[in-house]
Design a protein around this motif. Structure first.
Motif, short mmCIF file in Angstrom:
data_model
loop_
_atom_site.label_atom_id
_atom_site.label_comp_id
_atom_site.label_asym_id
_atom_site.label_seq_id
_atom_site.Cartn_x
_atom_site.Cartn_y
_atom_site.Cartn_z
N LEU A 213 -31.25 -1.35 -11.45
CA LEU A 213 -32.58 -1.50 -12.06
C LEU A 213 -32.45 -2.29 -13.36
CD1 LEU A 213 -35.26 1.29 -12.46
CD2 LEU A 213 -34.76 -0.26 -14.34
N LEU A 214 -33.22 -3.37 -13.48
CA LEU A 214 -33.30 -4.13 -14.72
C LEU A 214 -34.44 -3.53 -15.54
CD1 LEU A 214 -31.68 -6.01 -12.81
CD2 LEU A 214 -32.71 -7.95 -14.00
N SER A 215 -34.13 -3.08 -16.74
CA SER A 215 -35.09 -2.27 -17.50
C SER A 215 -36.11 -3.12 -18.25
CB SER A 215 -34.33 -1.40 -18.52
OG SER A 215 -34.01 -2.15 -19.69
N ASN A 216 -37.00 -2.41 -18.91
CA ASN A 216 -37.92 -3.02 -19.87
C ASN A 216 -37.14 -3.54 -21.08
OD1 ASN A 216 -37.53 -0.04 -20.57
ND2 ASN A 216 -38.47 -0.84 -22.44
N GLY A 217 -37.81 -4.27 -21.94
CA GLY A 217 -37.18 -4.75 -23.16
C GLY A 217 -38.08 -5.74 -23.89
N PRO A 218 -37.67 -6.18 -25.06
CA PRO A 218 -38.49 -7.06 -25.89
C PRO A 218 -38.24 -8.54 -25.65
CG PRO A 218 -36.58 -6.36 -27.13
CD PRO A 218 -36.46 -5.74 -25.77
N GLY A 219 -39.16 -9.35 -26.17
CA GLY A 219 -38.93 -10.79 -26.26
C GLY A 219 -39.32 -11.59 -25.04
N ASP A 220 -38.98 -12.89 -25.12
CA ASP A 220 -39.29 -13.87 -24.09
C ASP A 220 -38.26 -13.76 -22.96
OD1 ASP A 220 -39.69 -16.14 -22.53
OD2 ASP A 220 -39.93 -17.49 -24.22
N PRO A 221 -38.70 -13.49 -21.73
CA PRO A 221 -37.72 -13.34 -20.63
C PRO A 221 -36.86 -14.58 -20.42
CG PRO A 221 -39.96 -13.57 -19.78
CD PRO A 221 -40.09 -13.35 -21.25
N LYS A 222 -37.38 -15.77 -20.70
CA LYS A 222 -36.64 -17.00 -20.44
C LYS A 222 -35.43 -17.15 -21.35
CE LYS A 222 -40.55 -19.63 -18.58
NZ LYS A 222 -41.47 -20.77 -18.79
N GLU A 223 -35.36 -16.39 -22.43
CA GLU A 223 -34.23 -16.48 -23.35
C GLU A 223 -33.02 -15.69 -22.85
OE1 GLU A 223 -35.83 -15.23 -27.07
OE2 GLU A 223 -36.92 -17.12 -27.40
N ASN A 224 -33.21 -14.88 -21.81
CA ASN A 224 -32.12 -14.04 -21.31
C ASN A 224 -31.37 -14.75 -20.17
OD1 ASN A 224 -32.65 -11.29 -22.74
ND2 ASN A 224 -34.65 -11.98 -22.03
N LEU A 225 -30.78 -15.88 -20.50
CA LEU A 225 -30.18 -16.74 -19.48
C LEU A 225 -29.05 -16.05 -18.73
CD1 LEU A 225 -30.11 -20.13 -21.45
CD2 LEU A 225 -31.81 -19.32 -19.80
N LYS A 226 -28.20 -15.32 -19.43
CA LYS A 226 -27.08 -14.66 -18.76
C LYS A 226 -27.55 -13.54 -17.85
CE LYS A 226 -23.57 -15.78 -22.24
NZ LYS A 226 -22.58 -15.24 -23.21
N VAL A 227 -28.62 -12.85 -18.26
CA VAL A 227 -29.15 -11.78 -17.41
C VAL A 227 -29.81 -12.37 -16.17
CG1 VAL A 227 -30.68 -9.77 -17.32
CG2 VAL A 227 -29.50 -10.32 -19.45
N ILE A 228 -30.50 -13.50 -16.34
CA ILE A 228 -31.11 -14.18 -15.18
C ILE A 228 -30.02 -14.62 -14.21
CG2 ILE A 228 -32.43 -16.20 -14.45
CD1 ILE A 228 -33.88 -16.04 -17.19
N ASP A 229 -28.93 -15.16 -14.74
CA ASP A 229 -27.81 -15.58 -13.87
C ASP A 229 -27.19 -14.37 -13.16
OD1 ASP A 229 -28.10 -18.26 -14.46
OD2 ASP A 229 -26.59 -18.25 -16.05
N LEU A 230 -27.08 -13.24 -13.89
CA LEU A 230 -26.54 -12.03 -13.27
C LEU A 230 -27.43 -11.59 -12.11
CD1 LEU A 230 -24.61 -9.57 -13.22
CD2 LEU A 230 -26.20 -8.46 -14.82
#
Length: 353
Positions: A213-230
C-alpha cells in the motif's frame, strides 16, 4: 498578544496570538470539518501548510491521548475564529493552546476565517506568513519562500516496523502515513510492515508480503520520482494499493497525469460516488492535487467520482491488481463509510491466491 497574517496577494489581517509566537511561512489552505482538529493538526499530509478551520469554535473538547495521526503536530500554523480556553470532555488531557505551544506551532484567532476561506476559494491556495511582529518587508519574505521538494522525506519514518497479525501480510510504504490507515488494517487482523519511503524493491520483496500500500502524504506527487519508479517496478509482481498521494503516484506510474487543484479538498464531509453501484459515501479528504481522469489509459477502470466537482476519486487496474482511492477510507477524522474499502481490498486478495 497581537498576531498578523500576511498573504501573497497583499492581504493583511490582524488577530490575536495563541500557541507559540514564532514567525512562519507556508501554504494557506482550509478545512471544513466541524470536529477532528486534533487529527488535522497531526496529519502528515498538512506538512508545510497553514490551516484555517472554517468551523468557528475549535478546541472545545480538548486534546486526548488517542486521536493523533502521527507523533507530532504537522501543520505550520493554525488559524481559527475562536478557540476554547477551558475544554470540556472526559478524555481531554490538554488544551489546544498548550498543545500548540508544546509543539512550537503558532496559532491565530479572532480573525474573519470566513473571509479568508472565501479568498482562497476565489483566488486559490496561496503562500502566507504568520507572525506576532508587524512587518514592512513581508512581501519579499513570502515571495522567496518555496515549498520543500523533499517534503515526503520530512514525514516518512527512518526504520522499518513490523506488527504481527493473523491475516494477510500488508506492506505500507510510508509517504506520510496516518496512523488511522495502520490501525484499520491491524483491527482486521493483518500483519503490517511499514517501510520508509526510500525502501528498495528487493527489500520489500524479501519480506514476502501479500500486497503493498502506498500511503497518503504531502506535496506534489510528480516530485516523488524514485517512488514512482518503485511503483513501476513493483507492478505485476504483487498487488498494489494507493490512498491519497499513493493514488496519485500509482496513476503517474501507469502513465497518467496529475494537476494542482485551485484550493483542494480538505474536510470530513466530501461525498463520493461508487461509479458501478451509484452508492454515495461521505468521505474524509485532504489533498491539493488530483489525477486527470482523461489521462488514464485503456484498461484502467474509474471506480469513484467526487459529487461536488466530478474529480476522480478512485480507480482499479485489474491487469496488475492495482486499487487506489483519492479519499481517506480510514477517516480520522470523519465518517466511517469508507471502512468498507479495506474489506473489499482484502477480499480481492483471495482472488489473487
Amino acid at each position: 498578544m497581537k498576531a498578523f497574517i500576511y498573504l501573497e496577494d497583499g492581504t493583511k489581517l490582524e488577530g490575536k496570538s495563541f500557541g507559540s509566537d514564532n514567525t512562519v511561512i507556508g501554504e494557506l489552505v482550509f478545512n471544513t470539518g466541524m470536529t477532528g482538529y486534533q487529527e488535522v493538526l497531526t496529519d502528515p499530509s498538512y506538512r508545510e501548510q497553514i490551516v484555517i478551520m472554517t468551523y468557528p469554535m475549535i478546541g472545545n473538547y480538548g486534546i486526548n491521548k488517542d486521536d493523533n495521526e502521527s507523533n507530532e503536530v504537522q501543520v505550520k500554523a493554525f488559524i481559527v475564529r475562536e478557540y476554547s480556553v477551558i475544554p470540556s470532555h472526559y478524555e481531554s488531557i490538554n488544551t489546544i493552546d498548550n498543545f500548540l505551544k508544546e509543539n512550537n506551532i503558532p496559532g491565530v484567532y479572532d480573525v474573519d476565517t470566513r473571509m479568508l476561506t472565501k479568498r482562497i476559494r476565489n483566488s486559490g491556495s496561496m503562500k502566507c506568513l504568520i507572525t506576532t511582529k508587524e512587518l514592512k518587508d513581508y512581501k519579499n519574505l513570502i515571495d522567496s519562500y518555496q515549498l520543500p521538494k523533499d517534503i515526503v522525506s520530512m514525514v516518512s519514518r527512518n526504520l522499518k516496523e513490523y506488527f504481527p497479525g493473523n491475516n494477510y501480510k500488508v506492506g505500507i510504504l510510508d509517504l506520510g502515513l496516518k496512523k488511522g490507515i495502520e490501525n484499520n488494517l491491524k483491527k482486521m487482523g493483518c500483519s503490517v510492515i511499514i517501510y520508509p519511503y526510500n525502501t528498495t524493491k528487493d527489500e520489500i520483496m524479501d519480506d514476502n508480503i501479500d500486497v503493498l500500500l502506498l500511503s497518503n502524504g504531502p506535496g506534489d506527487p510528480k516530485e516523488n520520482l524514485k517512488v514512482i519508479d518503485l511503483a513501476k517496478d513493483m507492478m505485476g509482481t504483487l498487488p498494489l494499493w494507493g490512498i491519497c498521494l499513493g493514488h496519485q503516484i500509482l496513476a503517474l506510474a501507469l502513465g497518467g497525469d496529475t494537476y494542482k487543484m485551485k484550493f483542494g479538498h480538505r474536510g470530513s464531509n466530501h461525498p463520493v460516488m461508487n461509479i458501478e453501484t451509484g452508492k454515495i459515501l461521505i468521505s474524509s479528504q485532504n489533498h491539493g492535487y488530483a489525477v486527470k481522469d482523461e489521462s488514464l489509459s485503456a484498461g484502467i477502470i474509474k471506480t469513484y467520482t467526487n459529487i461536488n466537482d466530478d474529480t476522480l476519486e478512485g480507480f482499479d487496474y485489474p491487469d496488475y491488481n492495482i486499487k487506489a482511492v483519492q479519499f481517506h477510507p480510514e477517516e480520522g477524522p470523519g465518517p466511517i463509510d469508507g471502512h468498507i474499502i479495506f474489506k473489499e481490498w482484502l477480499d480481492s486478495l483471495k482472488e489473487v491466491e
